[in-house]
Motif scaffolding. Structure first.
Motif, mmCIF file in Angstrom:
data_model
loop_
_atom_site.group_PDB
_atom_site.id
_atom_site.type_symbol
_atom_site.label_atom_id
_atom_site.label_comp_id
_atom_site.label_asym_id
_atom_site.label_seq_id
_atom_site.Cartn_x
_atom_site.Cartn_y
_atom_site.Cartn_z
ATOM 1 N N SER A 154 1.858 -23.839 21.865
ATOM 2 C CA SER A 154 3.476 -23.956 21.926
ATOM 3 C C SER A 154 4.021 -22.524 21.835
ATOM 4 O O SER A 154 4.989 -22.205 22.276
ATOM 5 N N THR A 155 3.570 -21.791 20.888
ATOM 6 C CA THR A 155 3.980 -20.530 20.492
ATOM 7 C C THR A 155 3.904 -19.763 21.910
ATOM 8 O O THR A 155 4.793 -19.005 22.299
ATOM 9 N N GLY A 156 2.702 -19.820 22.482
ATOM 10 C CA GLY A 156 2.619 -19.021 23.933
ATOM 11 C C GLY A 156 3.732 -19.472 24.898
ATOM 12 O O GLY A 156 4.068 -18.700 25.731
ATOM 13 N N LEU A 157 3.898 -20.740 25.087
ATOM 14 C CA LEU A 157 4.923 -21.380 25.878
ATOM 15 C C LEU A 157 6.335 -20.735 25.489
ATOM 16 O O LEU A 157 7.066 -20.375 26.610
ATOM 17 N N VAL A 158 6.628 -20.841 24.195
ATOM 18 C CA VAL A 158 7.927 -20.087 24.126
ATOM 19 C C VAL A 158 7.939 -18.884 24.334
ATOM 20 O O VAL A 158 9.087 -18.504 24.689
ATOM 21 N N ALA A 159 6.971 -18.047 23.992
ATOM 22 C CA ALA A 159 6.986 -16.614 24.251
ATOM 23 C C ALA A 159 7.150 -16.385 25.841
ATOM 24 O O ALA A 159 7.960 -15.580 26.007
ATOM 25 N N ALA A 160 6.684 -17.174 26.384
ATOM 26 C CA ALA A 160 6.595 -16.839 27.766
ATOM 27 C C ALA A 160 7.946 -17.223 28.566
ATOM 28 O O ALA A 160 8.470 -16.926 29.263
ATOM 29 N N TYR A 161 8.392 -18.442 27.920
ATOM 30 C CA TYR A 161 9.754 -18.629 28.306
ATOM 31 C C TYR A 161 10.944 -17.955 28.074
ATOM 32 O O TYR A 161 11.725 -17.352 28.906
#
Length: 40
Positions: free
Chosen positions: A15-22
């Motif tokens: 989820s951290t990776g998804l938020v960072a990409a977003y």
């Protein structure tokens, strides 16, 4: 916030990776748009 803290480590990393990409997508989109406005 308790739900996020209760999640397992793998889910938190994903989820951290998804938020960072977003967030990165939104920032870069704004910068590209700004260049178009400056040209006008």
């Amino acid at each position: 916030m308790g739900v996020a803290e209760a999640a397992d480590e793998r889910a938190r990393r994903e989820s951290t990776g998804l938020v960072a990409a977003y967030l990165q997508w939104h920032v870069e989109r704004g910068v590209r748009s700004l260049r178009l406005v400056e040209r006008a």
